[in-house]
Design a protein around this motif. Structure first.
Motif, PDB file in Angstrom:
ATOM      1  N   TYR A 187       0.849  -1.190   0.000  1.00 32.97           N
ATOM      2  CA  TYR A 187       0.000   0.000   0.000  1.00 32.97           C
ATOM      3  C   TYR A 187       0.887   1.243   0.000  1.00 32.97           C
ATOM      4  CZ  TYR A 187      -4.336   2.570   1.041  1.00 32.97           C
ATOM      5  OH  TYR A 187      -5.430   3.385   0.980  1.00 32.97           O
ATOM      6  N   GLY A 188       0.344   2.324  -0.548  1.00 29.27           N
ATOM      7  CA  GLY A 188       1.047   3.598  -0.532  1.00 29.27           C
ATOM      8  C   GLY A 188       0.324   4.597   0.364  1.00 29.27           C
ATOM      9  N   PHE A 189       1.033   5.123   1.354  1.00 31.86           N
ATOM     10  CA  PHE A 189       0.490   6.145   2.248  1.00 31.86           C
ATOM     11  C   PHE A 189       1.166   7.478   1.950  1.00 31.86           C
ATOM     12  CE2 PHE A 189      -0.394   2.271   4.605  1.00 31.86           C
ATOM     13  CZ  PHE A 189      -1.637   2.517   5.169  1.00 31.86           C
ATOM     14  N   ASN A 190       0.527   8.575   2.382  1.00 29.11           N
ATOM     15  CA  ASN A 190       1.174   9.885   2.234  1.00 29.11           C
ATOM     16  C   ASN A 190       2.411   9.977   3.108  1.00 29.11           C
ATOM     17  OD1 ASN A 190      -0.544  10.995   0.354  1.00 29.11           O
ATOM     18  ND2 ASN A 190      -1.998  11.704   1.896  1.00 29.11           N
ATOM     19  N   ASN A 191       2.328   9.417   4.313  1.00 28.02           N
ATOM     20  CA  ASN A 191       3.434   9.486   5.251  1.00 28.02           C
ATOM     21  C   ASN A 191       3.179   8.441   6.327  1.00 28.02           C
ATOM     22  OD1 ASN A 191       5.773  10.549   6.515  1.00 28.02           O
ATOM     23  ND2 ASN A 191       4.456  11.575   7.994  1.00 28.02           N
ATOM     24  N   ILE A 192       4.180   7.633   6.615  1.00 29.28           N
ATOM     25  CA  ILE A 192       4.020   6.588   7.627  1.00 29.28           C
ATOM     26  C   ILE A 192       4.843   6.964   8.851  1.00 29.28           C
ATOM     27  CG2 ILE A 192       4.454   4.174   8.209  1.00 29.28           C
ATOM     28  CD1 ILE A 192       3.906   3.463   5.292  1.00 29.28           C
ATOM     29  N   ASN A 193       4.152   7.154   9.973  1.00 26.30           N
ATOM     30  CA  ASN A 193       4.836   7.483  11.222  1.00 26.30           C
ATOM     31  C   ASN A 193       5.098   6.263  12.088  1.00 26.30           C
ATOM     32  OD1 ASN A 193       5.034  10.397  10.997  1.00 26.30           O
ATOM     33  ND2 ASN A 193       2.812  10.418  11.174  1.00 26.30           N
ATOM     34  N   ASP A 194       4.192   5.285  12.033  1.00 27.53           N
ATOM     35  CA  ASP A 194       4.374   4.099  12.856  1.00 27.53           C
ATOM     36  C   ASP A 194       3.609   2.937  12.244  1.00 27.53           C
ATOM     37  OD1 ASP A 194       5.454   2.657  14.915  1.00 27.53           O
ATOM     38  OD2 ASP A 194       4.149   3.447  16.484  1.00 27.53           O
ATOM     39  N   ILE A 195       4.087   1.725  12.537  1.00 26.43           N
ATOM     40  CA  ILE A 195       3.458   0.475  12.094  1.00 26.43           C
ATOM     41  C   ILE A 195       3.377  -0.438  13.308  1.00 26.43           C
ATOM     42  CG2 ILE A 195       3.611  -1.517  10.547  1.00 26.43           C
ATOM     43  CD1 ILE A 195       5.658   0.180   8.878  1.00 26.43           C
ATOM     44  N   VAL A 196       2.188  -0.941  13.604  1.00 22.27           N
ATOM     45  CA  VAL A 196       2.008  -1.892  14.701  1.00 22.27           C
ATOM     46  C   VAL A 196       1.072  -2.997  14.235  1.00 22.27           C
ATOM     47  CG1 VAL A 196       1.110  -2.260  17.027  1.00 22.27           C
ATOM     48  CG2 VAL A 196       2.356  -0.163  16.513  1.00 22.27           C
ATOM     49  N   PHE A 197       1.494  -4.238  14.395  1.00 18.35           N
ATOM     50  CA  PHE A 197       0.613  -5.380  14.133  1.00 18.35           C
ATOM     51  C   PHE A 197       0.455  -6.183  15.412  1.00 18.35           C
ATOM     52  CE2 PHE A 197       1.023  -4.308   9.767  1.00 18.35           C
ATOM     53  CZ  PHE A 197      -0.026  -4.939   9.112  1.00 18.35           C
ATOM     54  N   LEU A 198      -0.785  -6.593  15.689  1.00 16.05           N
ATOM     55  CA  LEU A 198      -1.075  -7.394  16.874  1.00 16.05           C
ATOM     56  C   LEU A 198      -0.977  -8.885  16.573  1.00 16.05           C
ATOM     57  CD1 LEU A 198      -4.097  -5.395  18.307  1.00 16.05           C
ATOM     58  CD2 LEU A 198      -1.653  -5.045  18.672  1.00 16.05           C
ATOM     59  N   ASP A 199      -1.261  -9.248  15.321  1.00 17.74           N
ATOM     60  CA  ASP A 199      -1.129 -10.628  14.852  1.00 17.74           C
ATOM     61  C   ASP A 199      -0.994 -10.565  13.331  1.00 17.74           C
ATOM     62  OD1 ASP A 199      -3.833 -10.449  13.751  1.00 17.74           O
ATOM     63  OD2 ASP A 199      -4.548 -10.809  15.789  1.00 17.74           O
ATOM     64  N   GLY A 200      -1.075 -11.694  12.671  1.00 20.51           N
ATOM     65  CA  GLY A 200      -0.874 -11.700  11.231  1.00 20.51           C
ATOM     66  C   GLY A 200      -1.946 -10.994  10.435  1.00 20.51           C
ATOM     67  N   SER A 201      -3.085 -10.734  11.051  1.00 20.49           N
ATOM     68  CA  SER A 201      -4.199 -10.096  10.347  1.00 20.49           C
ATOM     69  C   SER A 201      -4.403  -8.642  10.743  1.00 20.49           C
ATOM     70  CB  SER A 201      -5.501 -10.875  10.613  1.00 20.49           C
ATOM     71  OG  SER A 201      -5.377 -12.209  10.203  1.00 20.49           O
ATOM     72  N   SER A 206      -0.074   4.703  11.410  1.00 19.34           N
ATOM     73  CA  SER A 206      -0.399   6.114  11.612  1.00 19.34           C
ATOM     74  C   SER A 206       0.149   6.898  10.428  1.00 19.34           C
ATOM     75  CB  SER A 206       0.173   6.630  12.933  1.00 19.34           C
ATOM     76  OG  SER A 206       1.578   6.565  12.929  1.00 19.34           O
ATOM     77  N   SER A 207      -0.749   7.623   9.763  1.00 18.46           N
ATOM     78  CA  SER A 207      -0.385   8.398   8.582  1.00 18.46           C
ATOM     79  C   SER A 207      -1.330   9.595   8.506  1.00 18.46           C
ATOM     80  CB  SER A 207      -0.499   7.536   7.319  1.00 18.46           C
ATOM     81  OG  SER A 207      -0.345   8.327   6.157  1.00 18.46           O
ATOM     82  N   GLY A 208      -1.030  10.634   9.290  1.00 16.37           N
ATOM     83  CA  GLY A 208      -1.974  11.733   9.425  1.00 16.37           C
ATOM     84  C   GLY A 208      -3.118  11.320  10.317  1.00 16.37           C
ATOM     85  N   ILE A 209      -3.979  10.428   9.827  1.00 21.58           N
ATOM     86  CA  ILE A 209      -4.934   9.748  10.692  1.00 21.58           C
ATOM     87  C   ILE A 209      -4.510   8.288  10.811  1.00 21.58           C
ATOM     88  CG2 ILE A 209      -6.817  11.322  10.097  1.00 21.58           C
ATOM     89  CD1 ILE A 209      -7.951   9.097   8.314  1.00 21.58           C
ATOM     90  N   ASN A 210      -5.181   7.556  11.696  1.00 25.45           N
ATOM     91  CA  ASN A 210      -4.831   6.162  11.914  1.00 25.45           C
ATOM     92  C   ASN A 210      -5.636   5.257  10.981  1.00 25.45           C
ATOM     93  OD1 ASN A 210      -3.158   7.028  13.968  1.00 25.45           O
ATOM     94  ND2 ASN A 210      -4.693   6.712  15.561  1.00 25.45           N
TER      95      ASN A 210
END
Length: 283
Positions: A187-201, A206-210
């Motif tokens: 996927y392409g976002f405008n800006n990625i500040n953080d990435i968090v995954f709780l499981d594989g799905s 966070s990219s401006g909004i969540n």
């Protein structure tokens, strides 16, 4: 001592901005600071063992710390940006820190470790940067993505599955399912500040909004309430917080479907770390 309701301010031993916070549980946490006043001055690693009622200085150096993470009560890693060494490891809970001098490039944006031995570090350095992996606790590193990707934010769920942001024109999200050997763009976002995954799905960006995904990052759904965050942290599969400015912190109680703001006594709350559904820290 009884804690006041809502968010309340804790006392720090240094007057510096916090760049990252990591809590292992409700008592044990670490934080890293920025340069004092934005100039190339001392930065600190600070530690608490009582939920932040008291913080002590563990380490100080001339580096602009970005990220800190502990994999257990003993072993942790920190990285940052500076003219000297910028990758550090502790094997005794943050009391002492050793310099991992094996990667010579200077811009270290993020790191993620899935156990004491296996982890990744990103560098946006235009010449020597990339995504690097270690399987021996930081002794040696191999490059998996080169500097043309400008990898910035990285998150691994386990030794096989992870995501990285590529800061080229607009930020692109890449996923691996074989430990970083191969990456596919999701996927392409405008800006990625953080990435968090709780499981594989289930995951969040966070990219401006969540944004949230329920299928491993193939589709992304924006928050229904147009509320965002910089760093994200979840205390459970349904309750999470997002770090925000302007005396606010964003929170979700429904797995990121909607977010709302809570008030904070301090202006800048961009870094956030939750230990459970009730306890979180921001700075």
């Amino acid at each position: 001592s009884h804690n006041p309701p809502g968010w309340y301010q804790q006392t720090l031993p240094v007057n510096d901005n916090i760049n990252d916070i990591f809590f292992l549980d409700s008592l044990n946490g670490w934080a890293v600071t920025d340069y004092q006043g934005g100039s190339a001055d001392t930065s600190y690693i600070i530690r608490t063992t009582n939920g932040g009622n008291n913080w002590e200085i563990n380490y100080k150096t001339f580096v602009q710390f970005n990220t800190i993470q502990f994999v257990d009560s003993a072993i942790g890693y920190a990285c940052g940006i500076g003219a000297g060494p910028e990758l550090f490891k502790s094997t005794n809970g943050g009391v002492n820190w050793e310099i991992l001098n094996v990667l010579t490039f200077t811009w270290k944006s993020d790191l993620t470790f899935v156990n004491k031995d296996t982890g990744w570090v990103t560098s946006t350095d235009p010449f020597d940067g990339g995504l690097f992996k270690t399987t021996n606790g930081g002794v040696t590193w191999q490059r998996q993505l080169d500097e043309t990707y400008k990898p910035e934010v990285v998150f691994f769920l386990n030794k096989d599955t992870g995501w990285v942001s590529s800061n080229v024109s607009t930020d692109r999200l890449f996923r691996t399912t074989n430990g970083g050997l191969n990456w596919s763009m999701q996927y392409g976002f405008n800006n990625i500040n953080d990435i968090v995954f709780l499981d594989g799905s289930n995951g969040y960006v966070s990219s401006g909004i969540n944004y949230r995904t329920t299928n491993g990052g193939f589709n992304w759904i924006p928050s229904e309430t147009n509320v965002g965050g910089i760093k994200l942290s979840f205390g459970s599969d349904s309750v999470g917080w997002g770090g925000v400015n302007f005396n606010k912190i964003s929170k979700t109680t429904n797995k990121g479907i909607s977010w709302y703001y809570q008030s904070s006594p301090i202006f800048d709350n961009t870094s956030v770390s939750a230990s459970d559904n009730l306890k979180a820290w921001a700075g």
